[in-house]
Scaffold this active site. Structure first.
Site, short mmCIF file in Angstrom:
data_model
loop_
_atom_site.label_atom_id
_atom_site.label_comp_id
_atom_site.label_asym_id
_atom_site.label_seq_id
_atom_site.Cartn_x
_atom_site.Cartn_y
_atom_site.Cartn_z
N ASP A 1 -7.43 4.53 3.96
CA ASP A 1 -5.91 4.76 3.14
C ASP A 1 -5.40 6.35 3.77
OD1 ASP A 1 -4.62 4.84 0.53
OD2 ASP A 1 -5.77 6.48 0.09
N LEU A 2 -4.08 6.52 3.25
CA LEU A 2 -3.24 7.66 3.68
C LEU A 2 -3.61 8.74 2.75
CD1 LEU A 2 -1.58 8.80 6.06
CD2 LEU A 2 0.56 7.93 4.80
N ASP A 3 -2.74 8.66 1.68
CA ASP A 3 -2.76 9.69 0.65
C ASP A 3 -4.11 10.00 0.17
OD1 ASP A 3 -1.89 11.61 -1.10
OD2 ASP A 3 -1.35 10.37 -2.45
N THR B 1 -0.70 13.97 0.36
CA THR B 1 0.81 13.81 0.14
C THR B 1 1.03 13.98 -1.55
OG1 THR B 1 0.47 11.61 0.44
CG2 THR B 1 1.88 12.87 2.11
N LYS C 1 -2.19 8.07 -8.27
CA LYS C 1 -2.65 8.00 -7.08
C LYS C 1 -3.08 6.61 -6.45
CE LYS C 1 -4.24 12.68 -6.74
NZ LYS C 1 -5.46 13.62 -6.69
N GLY C 2 -2.47 6.22 -5.50
CA GLY C 2 -3.08 5.03 -4.83
C GLY C 2 -2.00 3.74 -5.65
N ARG D 1 5.19 2.70 -5.63
CA ARG D 1 6.24 3.53 -6.08
C ARG D 1 6.91 3.06 -7.36
NH1 ARG D 1 10.98 4.09 -2.02
NH2 ARG D 1 9.10 4.40 -0.53
N SER E 1 -2.29 1.55 3.35
CA SER E 1 -1.62 2.54 2.28
C SER E 1 -0.71 1.61 1.54
CB SER E 1 -1.08 3.64 3.23
OG SER E 1 -0.30 4.48 2.26
N ALA E 2 -0.78 2.13 0.39
CA ALA E 2 0.53 1.53 -0.47
C ALA E 2 1.82 2.22 -0.15
CB ALA E 2 0.15 1.89 -1.92
N SER E 3 1.88 3.44 0.57
CA SER E 3 2.93 4.01 0.84
C SER E 3 4.08 3.46 1.86
CB SER E 3 2.79 5.41 1.21
OG SER E 3 3.98 6.20 1.66
N ASN F 1 6.31 5.03 3.04
CA ASN F 1 6.65 6.24 3.98
C ASN F 1 5.48 6.45 4.83
OD1 ASN F 1 9.18 7.13 2.99
ND2 ASN F 1 7.97 7.50 0.91
N LYS G 1 -3.11 -2.78 -4.55
CA LYS G 1 -4.60 -2.49 -5.00
C LYS G 1 -4.52 -2.46 -6.51
CE LYS G 1 -4.64 0.82 -0.80
NZ LYS G 1 -4.72 1.98 -0.51
N GLU H 1 -11.41 5.38 1.16
CA GLU H 1 -10.48 5.19 0.19
C GLU H 1 -10.70 6.48 -0.92
OE1 GLU H 1 -8.16 4.45 -2.04
OE2 GLU H 1 -6.99 2.75 -0.80
N ASP H 2 -9.78 7.07 -1.57
CA ASP H 2 -9.90 7.84 -2.46
C ASP H 2 -9.64 7.49 -4.06
OD1 ASP H 2 -6.96 7.98 -2.12
OD2 ASP H 2 -6.82 9.82 -3.12
P1 B16 Z 1 5.58 5.59 -1.37
P2 B16 Z 1 -1.99 5.74 -0.43
C1 B16 Z 1 0.14 5.89 -2.31
O1 B16 Z 1 -0.45 6.00 -1.03
C2 B16 Z 1 0.22 7.17 -3.00
O2 B16 Z 1 -1.30 7.53 -3.37
C3 B16 Z 1 0.73 6.81 -4.46
O3 B16 Z 1 0.86 8.18 -5.35
C4 B16 Z 1 2.37 6.34 -4.12
O4 B16 Z 1 3.03 6.03 -5.35
C5 B16 Z 1 2.27 5.34 -2.93
O5 B16 Z 1 1.42 5.64 -2.00
C6 B16 Z 1 3.44 4.72 -2.89
O6 B16 Z 1 4.13 5.79 -1.95
O7 B16 Z 1 6.54 6.29 -2.62
O8 B16 Z 1 5.62 6.61 -0.12
O9 B16 Z 1 6.07 4.22 -0.82
O10 B16 Z 1 -3.00 6.42 -1.33
O11 B16 Z 1 -2.07 4.13 -0.64
O12 B16 Z 1 -1.96 5.89 1.03
MG MG Z 2 -5.00 7.29 -1.57
#
Ligand code: B16
Ligand code: MG
Length: 228
Positions: free
Chosen positions: A10-12, A18, A46-47, A50, A115-117, A119, A146, A170-171
């Site tokens: 996982d990233l964040d 972040t 978290k996780g 958006r 990761s869900a992000s 970015n 997730k 994972e966190d």
């Molecule tokens: P974005 P992860 C998640 O990252 C974040 O924990 C979560 O807070 C955020 O809303 C999600 O990514 C989406 O991020 O807006 O940049 O697409 O923990 O899955 O690495």
């Molecule tokens: Mg995370």
């Protein structure tokens, strides 16, 4: 004995923190909408994707908006968030992560991001870690959030490794559930009290080595293992 052939991160909260930037950006949106958004509230995001994060934020504020209005708000939050992550540097990588990734590489264990992000690619670029990953699955390549296992199953598929040969780091509780739903083993990053579903939990990667990783999984072998 099950062989570990790949690790999916996982990233964040695992590779970088972040969450603090997400918090600043969501808080600014909440203030604009006229309510207070706290650090405790931020834990719930978290996780979470958006748009799902925005839904939680609006529920906290007791507000309702149309779909186009919500998309505009999410976009606005992301624009502010991006101004922060654009400034990220390799110094923001959490302690011990580069060393552990390098150990995996030395032992020919494949590495993926899950990761869900959306970015994620930009963050990996800014912290100079893109090259370490054999596959990057992020919010742009999945349709299910997730605890749905899609992000990790895709990671395994892109690496050409079976789920049973993957370990997820994972966190977030939803992320650990996603790993379980994918039929993968999982290392929790954080507190054992909250991440009880993981096979084992570590506070972070500082001092975590491949030999500790191996012994934590008992008789599990790590393919191509080179004694360190
Ligand atoms: P974005 P992860 C998640 O990252 C974040 O924990 C979560 O807070 C955020 O809303 C999600 O990514 C989406 O991020 O807006 O940049 O697409 O923990 O899955 O690495
Ligand atoms: Mg995370």
């Amino acid at each position: 004995m099950t062989t570990i052939k790949a690790c999916i991160f996982d990233l964040d909260g695992v590779i970088v923190d972040t969450a603090k930037y997400h918090f600043i950006a969501w808080k600014a949106l909440a203030e604009e909408l006229g309510f207070v958004f706290t650090v405790e509230d931020n834990e719930r995001l978290k996780g979470v994707s958006r748009m799902a994060s925005l839904e939680i934020l609006l529920e906290i504020g007791g507000l309702q908006f149309s779909e186009p209005e919500k998309l505009a708000m999410a976009e606005k939050k992301n624009t502010l968030y991006v101004t922060y992550i654009e400034e990220m540097t390799p110094e923001e990588i959490l302690p011990g992560v580069p060393h552990f990734l390098q150990e995996l590489k030395n032992n020919e264990i494949k590495i993926a991001l899950g990761s869900a992000s959306k970015n994620s690619p930009m963050i990996l670029e800014r912290i100079h870690l893109t090259e370490m990953f054999d596959a990057v699955v992020d919010g742009n390549s999945i349709t299910e959030a997730k605890p749905n296992p899609e992000v990790f199953l895709k990671g395994a598929e892109w690496l050409g490794v079976l789920p049973e040969n993957c370990v997820v780091f994972e966190d977030a509780i939803a992320g650990i559930e996603a790993a379980r739903n994918a039929g993968m083993r999982c290392v929790g990053i954080g507190e054992p009290e909250t991440l009880g579903l993981a096979d084992f939990v570590i506070p972070g990667f500082d001092g975590f080595t491949i030999s500790k990783f191996k012994s934590a999984f008992g008789d599990t072998t790590i393919e191509n293992h080179i004694d360190t």
